[in-house]
Write a protein that holds these residues in place. Structure first.
Motif, PDB file in Angstrom:
ATOM      1  N   LYS A 278       0.807  -1.220   0.000  1.00 47.37           N
ATOM      2  CA  LYS A 278       0.000   0.000   0.000  1.00 47.37           C
ATOM      3  C   LYS A 278       0.844   1.275   0.000  1.00 47.37           C
ATOM      4  O   LYS A 278       0.556   2.214  -0.743  1.00 47.37           O
ATOM      5  N   ARG A 279       1.887   1.315   0.820  1.00 44.47           N
ATOM      6  CA  ARG A 279       2.709   2.520   0.903  1.00 44.47           C
ATOM      7  C   ARG A 279       3.512   2.715  -0.378  1.00 44.47           C
ATOM      8  O   ARG A 279       3.929   1.741  -1.027  1.00 44.47           O
ATOM      9  N   ASP A 280       3.774   3.949  -0.727  1.00 40.41           N
ATOM     10  CA  ASP A 280       4.582   4.240  -1.911  1.00 40.41           C
ATOM     11  C   ASP A 280       6.059   3.948  -1.666  1.00 40.41           C
ATOM     12  O   ASP A 280       6.825   3.762  -2.610  1.00 40.41           O
ATOM     13  N   GLU A 281       6.457   3.909  -0.395  1.00 42.40           N
ATOM     14  CA  GLU A 281       7.825   3.540  -0.030  1.00 42.40           C
ATOM     15  C   GLU A 281       7.758   2.685   1.231  1.00 42.40           C
ATOM     16  O   GLU A 281       7.045   3.034   2.178  1.00 42.40           O
ATOM     17  N   CYS A 439     -10.064  -4.457   0.468  1.00 42.13           N
ATOM     18  CA  CYS A 439      -9.330  -3.192   0.465  1.00 42.13           C
ATOM     19  C   CYS A 439      -9.558  -2.442   1.777  1.00 42.13           C
ATOM     20  O   CYS A 439     -10.654  -2.467   2.328  1.00 42.13           O
ATOM     21  N   ARG A 440      -8.527  -1.792   2.280  1.00 42.24           N
ATOM     22  CA  ARG A 440      -8.672  -0.962   3.465  1.00 42.24           C
ATOM     23  C   ARG A 440      -8.107   0.421   3.180  1.00 42.24           C
ATOM     24  O   ARG A 440      -7.190   0.586   2.364  1.00 42.24           O
ATOM     25  N   ASN A 445     -10.505   1.116   7.647  1.00 38.22           N
ATOM     26  CA  ASN A 445     -11.789   0.611   7.182  1.00 38.22           C
ATOM     27  C   ASN A 445     -11.549  -0.390   6.051  1.00 38.22           C
ATOM     28  O   ASN A 445     -10.691  -0.202   5.208  1.00 38.22           O
ATOM     29  N   GLY A 446     -12.351  -1.441   6.049  1.00 36.30           N
ATOM     30  CA  GLY A 446     -12.150  -2.507   5.070  1.00 36.30           C
ATOM     31  C   GLY A 446     -11.600  -3.733   5.758  1.00 36.30           C
ATOM     32  O   GLY A 446     -12.003  -4.058   6.873  1.00 36.30           O
ATOM     33  N   GLY A 452      -1.003  -5.696   4.860  1.00 32.52           N
ATOM     34  CA  GLY A 452      -0.186  -5.242   3.742  1.00 32.52           C
ATOM     35  C   GLY A 452      -0.920  -4.348   2.761  1.00 32.52           C
ATOM     36  O   GLY A 452      -0.309  -3.790   1.856  1.00 32.52           O
ATOM     37  N   GLY A 453      -2.242  -4.219   2.926  1.00 29.60           N
ATOM     38  CA  GLY A 453      -2.997  -3.299   2.078  1.00 29.60           C
ATOM     39  C   GLY A 453      -3.250  -3.779   0.668  1.00 29.60           C
ATOM     40  O   GLY A 453      -3.484  -2.974  -0.230  1.00 29.60           O
ATOM     41  N   TYR A 454      -3.260  -5.097   0.440  1.00 32.51           N
ATOM     42  CA  TYR A 454      -3.651  -5.620  -0.875  1.00 32.51           C
ATOM     43  C   TYR A 454      -5.042  -5.112  -1.224  1.00 32.51           C
ATOM     44  O   TYR A 454      -5.915  -5.019  -0.353  1.00 32.51           O
TER      45      TYR A 454
END
Length: 526
Positions: A278-281, A439-440, A445-446, A452-454
């Protein structure tokens, strides 16, 4: 869940026929029991211990079938309205009456800030009190599995919680516990009479429990013992009546010792790896300005670098079943349609090069060291396998209290790469997809355990269809499609379903549940 019925039935028959004298049970687990708030941590051991003190509207039998508990019965009076008829005459440990007010209060509290078990009841479900012993749950759409996880939605005493200023849930990351974190007041078969967080917890029989008593325990003493060797030694010496887990390499030793035996069997828990997508870095990596795990080729490279058969044979001593899915094959009838990506270090290196990382990269990895069977050893093996393809892992292995406080929502999902285990509380794929794959957003939320934010909107859409579909054939088709997407996109890396191994004294009869929950009410000590 019929594969454990015979064994469980035999134990229950023994319990029902016992006339053994009252006894004290002493047992040890590898991890600690810290919080007593039943909504603070969605972790099997913690929930299992709370379930000896608190109770839900329903509960599970040893073979994991739903049966009545604080609700005597229920019915679906409209497609979106479930009515629960509560058990009358039930008392909390402090003498307060159990009523519909406690159910409505618990419904709000379990969905409040800080709760780690919010998925037990969807946010749009309305709770309506019909009378003191009747409660309606009004849904926005049909849900055939509404109550499937309610065995671990434990009901709290509204009056006691409010009187002790404990309405706010203390999260797993909160360092300022409230009264409910250190004290308990349930309706269950045992009361907590002493609790030293992380050190010792003492339970005593609830003489006023509403149900038929089939155990013969008057006192239970729990002591956490993190060292495998010390834990096994305590069993072999007779200091402990039961310890778990037993290291796989010690099973024969426990069985050959006079007076002890190892109880083994399949567990429903899937052990897996997750990656921050999820994070850009990444928070913990030498790659700056981008996130390598956003690239499916990198995720697949990590997958194919891991020799799962070596983990199975050398670390787990064959007490594990490699998995292609994030759910046990016992819980999804089309599991055989899925295969793991093959172990192939050369393919892994090629994928990394294709993704722009021909020399690999470094990444921090979070791992518990007292939660799952051989958890730290598995993480060390993964680090070794990844080093062979150029990925340097900086392993951070911690006791579960610190581990969960760091990686969960309450800790801000503070992880880049992690190992986790999951048993779906409903024993259904919807639980897996909702919790681990939906998705969160940044607020959590989600998918609450999608650390890991998949994210794939189609998987979210399929999850909603799965929840409301009553036709099993259509439902399985939706589940299959969702798993194909998550597998192809390497949402996570499933490793295996670990096996159960409990060490028990020969004078102790216990029902071993496939979800690894230990219930004192199913124990007889002779």
């Amino acid at each position: 869940m019929r594969y454990r019925v015979a064994a469980a039935a035999a134990v229950i028959a023994a319990l029902a026929g016992t006339s053994a004298s009252a006894e004290t049970l002493k047992f040890a687990f590898q991890g600690t029991l810290n919080q007593l708030d039943p909504y603070s941590l969605n972790e099997s051991f913690t929930l299992g211990m709370h379930g000896n003190v608190y109770e839900g509207l329903v509960r599970l039998t040893p073979d994991l079938q739903i049966e009545p508990s604080l609700a005597e019965r229920w019915e679906i009076i409209e497609p979106t309205r479930w009515r629960f008829y509560l058990r009358e005459g039930v008392k909390f440990h402090n003498g307060n009456d159990f009523t519909a007010e406690d159910v409505a209060f618990s419904a709000e509290r379990v969905r409040s800030e800080g709760s780690d078990v919010t998925t037990r009841l969807a946010p749009d479900v309305k709770v309506e009190i019909v009378d003191d012993y009747t409660v309606d749950f009004v849904l926005s759409a049909p849900n055939p599995i509404l109550h499937s996880e309610w065995g671990t939605w434990l009901i709290m005493d509204k009056e006691w919680t409010e009187a002790n200023d404990a309405v706010k849930v203390t999260s797993a990351s909160d360092t300022s516990p409230n009264y409910a974190s250190l004290n308990a007041n349930g309706t269950g078969p045992f009361k907590i009479t002493s609790h030293e967080p992380g050190v010792r917890t003492v339970y005593e029989k609830n003489e006023n429990w509403w149900d038929e008593v089939k155990h013969n325990l008057t006192r239970v003493e729990f002591t956490p013992i993190s060292s495998d060797a010390t834990r096994v030694a305590a069993l072999l010496s007779g200091e402990m009546d039961m310890v778990y887990p037993i290291p796989v390499q010690d099973i024969n030793r426990v069985n050959s010792n006079d007076g002890t035996s190892a109880l083994t069997g399949p567990e429903l828990r899937t052990i897996f790896l997750g990656m921050d997508q999820k994070r850009d870095e990444l928070l913990y990596s030498d790659v700056k300005g981008k996130n390598p795990f956003k690239d499916v080729r990198v995720r697949k490279a990590v997958y194919q670098a891991i020799d799962i058969e070596a983990i199975k044979t050398k670390i787990m001593r064959d007490l594990a079943t490699p998995s292609a899915l994030m759910i046990s094959p016992f819980l999804f009838e089309h599991s055989d349609e899925f295969q793991r990506f093959p172990y192939d270090p050369e393919a892994s290196k090629a994928l990394l090069a294709e993704a722009g990382y021909p020399d690999g990269f470094s990444v921090g990895m979070d791992c518990p060291n007292d939660r799952y069977v051989n958890d730290e050893a598995i993480c060390q093996a993964v680090a070794s396998f990844l080093a062979r393809v150029g990925i340097k892992v900086d392993l951070n292995a911690q006791p579960k209290a610190q581990y969960f406080a760091k990686i969960l929502a309450s800790g801000g999902y503070d992880t880049s790469f992690y190992l986790l285990g999951w048993t779906p509380g409903s024993f259904d794929s919807y639980n897996v997809l909702l919790n681990l794959h939906n998705c969160r957003d940044d607020a959590g939320n989600g998918g609450p355990f999608n650390l890991g934010g998949y994210c794939n909107p189609r998987v979210d859409e399929l999850s909603k269809l799965i929840l409301s579909e009553n036709d099993q054939e259509k439902r399985n088709a939706y589940i299959t499609e969702a798993y194909r997407l998550t597998t192809e996109e390497v949402s996570h890396i499933p490793l295996h379903q670990q096996g159960l191994a409990w060490g028990v004294a020969d004078n102790v009869s216990v029902a071993q549940r496939a979800d690894n929950y230990f219930k004192f009410r199913h124990v007889v000590k002779n």
